[in-house]
Enzyme design. Structure first.
Site, PDB file in Angstrom:
ATOM      1  N   LYS A 230      -0.291   1.621   0.701  1.00  0.00           N
ATOM      2  CA  LYS A 230       0.676   2.523   1.335  1.00  0.00           C
ATOM      3  C   LYS A 230       1.505   1.831   2.407  1.00  0.00           C
ATOM      4  CE  LYS A 230      -1.309   6.965   0.091  1.00  0.00           C
ATOM      5  NZ  LYS A 230      -2.005   8.184   0.517  1.00  0.00           N
ATOM      6  N   ARG A 264      -9.969   6.221  -2.135  1.00  0.00           N
ATOM      7  CA  ARG A 264      -9.047   6.211  -3.285  1.00  0.00           C
ATOM      8  C   ARG A 264      -8.274   4.896  -3.257  1.00  0.00           C
ATOM      9  NH1 ARG A 264      -3.733   7.768  -4.211  1.00  0.00           N
ATOM     10  NH2 ARG A 264      -3.320   8.802  -6.190  1.00  0.00           N
TER      11      ARG A 264
HETATM   12  C1  8Y4 Z   1       2.023   2.423  -2.977  1.00  0.00           C
HETATM   13  C2  8Y4 Z   1       1.171   3.028  -3.853  1.00  0.00           C
HETATM   14  C3  8Y4 Z   1       2.547   3.158  -1.963  1.00  0.00           C
HETATM   15  C4  8Y4 Z   1       0.882   4.365  -3.751  1.00  0.00           C
HETATM   16  C5  8Y4 Z   1       2.271   4.498  -1.845  1.00  0.00           C
HETATM   17  C6  8Y4 Z   1       1.433   5.103  -2.742  1.00  0.00           C
HETATM   18  C7  8Y4 Z   1      -3.397  10.463  -1.847  1.00  0.00           C
HETATM   19  C8  8Y4 Z   1      -3.659  11.282  -2.944  1.00  0.00           C
HETATM   20  C9  8Y4 Z   1      -1.818  10.184  -3.266  1.00  0.00           C
HETATM   21  C10 8Y4 Z   1      -4.300  10.477  -0.758  1.00  0.00           C
HETATM   22  C11 8Y4 Z   1      -5.568  12.105  -1.993  1.00  0.00           C
HETATM   23  C12 8Y4 Z   1       0.178   7.181  -3.069  1.00  0.00           C
HETATM   24  C13 8Y4 Z   1      -2.515  11.774  -5.104  1.00  0.00           C
HETATM   25  C14 8Y4 Z   1       0.436   8.622  -2.862  1.00  0.00           C
HETATM   26  N1  8Y4 Z   1      -2.246   9.761  -2.076  1.00  0.00           N
HETATM   27  N2  8Y4 Z   1      -4.722  12.096  -3.026  1.00  0.00           N
HETATM   28  N3  8Y4 Z   1      -2.653  11.099  -3.824  1.00  0.00           N
HETATM   29  N4  8Y4 Z   1      -5.370  11.326  -0.880  1.00  0.00           N
HETATM   30  N5  8Y4 Z   1      -6.645  12.896  -2.017  1.00  0.00           N
HETATM   31  N6  8Y4 Z   1       1.209   6.436  -2.590  1.00  0.00           N
HETATM   32  O1  8Y4 Z   1      -4.139   9.820   0.269  1.00  0.00           O
HETATM   33  O2  8Y4 Z   1      -0.797   6.749  -3.600  1.00  0.00           O
HETATM   34  S1  8Y4 Z   1      -0.361   9.667  -4.066  1.00  0.00           S
END
Ligand code: 8Y4
Length: 304
Positions: A230, A264
């Site tokens: 992130k 996660r």
């Molecule tokens: C690079 C890769 C940059 C991924 C940003 C991202 C969470 C979640 C997401 C979390 C829970 C993400 C579905 C966003 N984040 N579910 N989901 N907790 N429970 N962004 O933090 O991965 S999606």
């Protein structure tokens, strides 16, 4: 009055049981074609199958499947598109791998369908706030991860502002959603909590939330965190999304030290190693053993 759900107990997830007496990894299996972190390589069923096999071999306890992009600025996805992305993948993961599948969805119509397909966990970044979502989730008997977010993914990073310290706002929001779940017939023993790193939060909010993650343990429910790749890592270290693994491992270890039981992550093998290493060290502190985490003395009060 019911007893508070014991943190560190076993969590019933459909026909699976998750052991939360120690931390585990939820591997991210993204099936959205516009996911910028995997370039859409896993949108076909066969790509999802190969990716899932790898994540499970690397030690993922749960596979998280999402058909809606929840990255900042993403547009809403129609029900049929989300269903078409998610259901075949859940079917495949359950029938071919007997995997514990979590589905990242806020869609009431889909919640019952994924439960029917054999999913084990509902991961709703909107904490069952959509009309009908509470009732749909209650009927499944599956556990639910409640996550904090302000607004919608499309607009959430437009100057997020909190009147109170962010960890207080997050805890109050989650407490309210726990109460709403209980009122809808979703007992505490079915709930997990997540502060929602990167969802309507500035870098400072995210850093402060992680530093004070322990304050969420007062809610006495298992904590899940997602910080993998992130922007809180990118902003701090100046790294593009494909160079954020070391930063992500540091954050995962810090979260486990502060009570997180599910991490996660995209990079499952290295995350499993990092949290297992950290957990082994933590267990040498007697009050960290046997799920007595919440009774650990405040830091600074212990003699070495
Ligand atoms: C690079 C890769 C940059 C991924 C940003 C991202 C969470 C979640 C997401 C979390 C829970 C993400 C579905 C966003 N984040 N579910 N989901 N907790 N429970 N962004 O933090 O991965 S999606």
């Amino acid at each position: 009055m019911t007893d508070p759900a014991p943190v560190g107990a076993r969590l019933r997830c459909g026909h699976h049981t998750l052991d939360l007496s120690r931390p585990c990894v939820m591997g991210i299996l993204n099936v959205t074609p516009d996911s910028f972190s995997d370039g859409g390589r896993h949108n076909g069923l066969d790509a999802a199958r190969r990716h899932a096999e790898r994540l499970l071999n690397e030690g993922a306890a749960i596979l998280d499947v999402g058909g809606e992009s929840t990255r900042p600025g993403a547009e809403a996805v129609p029900l049929e598109v989300e269903r078409e992305r998610v259901l075949p993948v859940v079917d495949m993961l359950v029938s071919e791998f007997d995997a514990l599948v979590s589905v990242d969805t806020s869609t009431p119509e889909l919640i019952g369908e994924i439960a029917q397909a054999g999913a084990g966990l509902i991961n709703d970044v909107r904490s069952l706030t959509r009309p009908g979502a509470l009732a749909a989730a209650a009927a499944t008997e599956l556990p639910v991860c409640l996550m904090h977010m302000l607004g919608e993914p499309r607009t959430m990073q437009q100057a997020p502002h909190y009147e109170r310290p962010v960890e207080i706002a997050v805890a109050d929001f989650l407490r309210e959603r726990v109460a709403a779940c209980e009122a809808a017939g979703i007992g505490r023993e079915r709930l997990l909590l997540d502060p929602g790193f990167g969802f309507a939060k500035t870098l400072e909010h995210n850093l402060r939330l992680l530093n004070r993650l322990e304050s969420l343990m007062a809610l006495e429910l298992p904590l899940l965190v997602g910080m993998s790749r992130k922007s809180m890592i990118g902003q701090t270290l100046g790294r593009p999304v494909d160079q954020r693994l070391p930063g992500g491992l540091a954050l995962a270890v810090m979260a486990v030290e502060r009570g997180a039981r599910i991490v996660r992550a995209h990079d499952v093998a290295s995350t499993v190693d990092a949290i297992n290493m950290a957990w082994t060290v933590l267990q040498e502190r007697p009050c960290f053993r046997n799920d007595q985490l919440q009774e650990r003395p405040a830091s600074g009060t212990e003699r070495s």
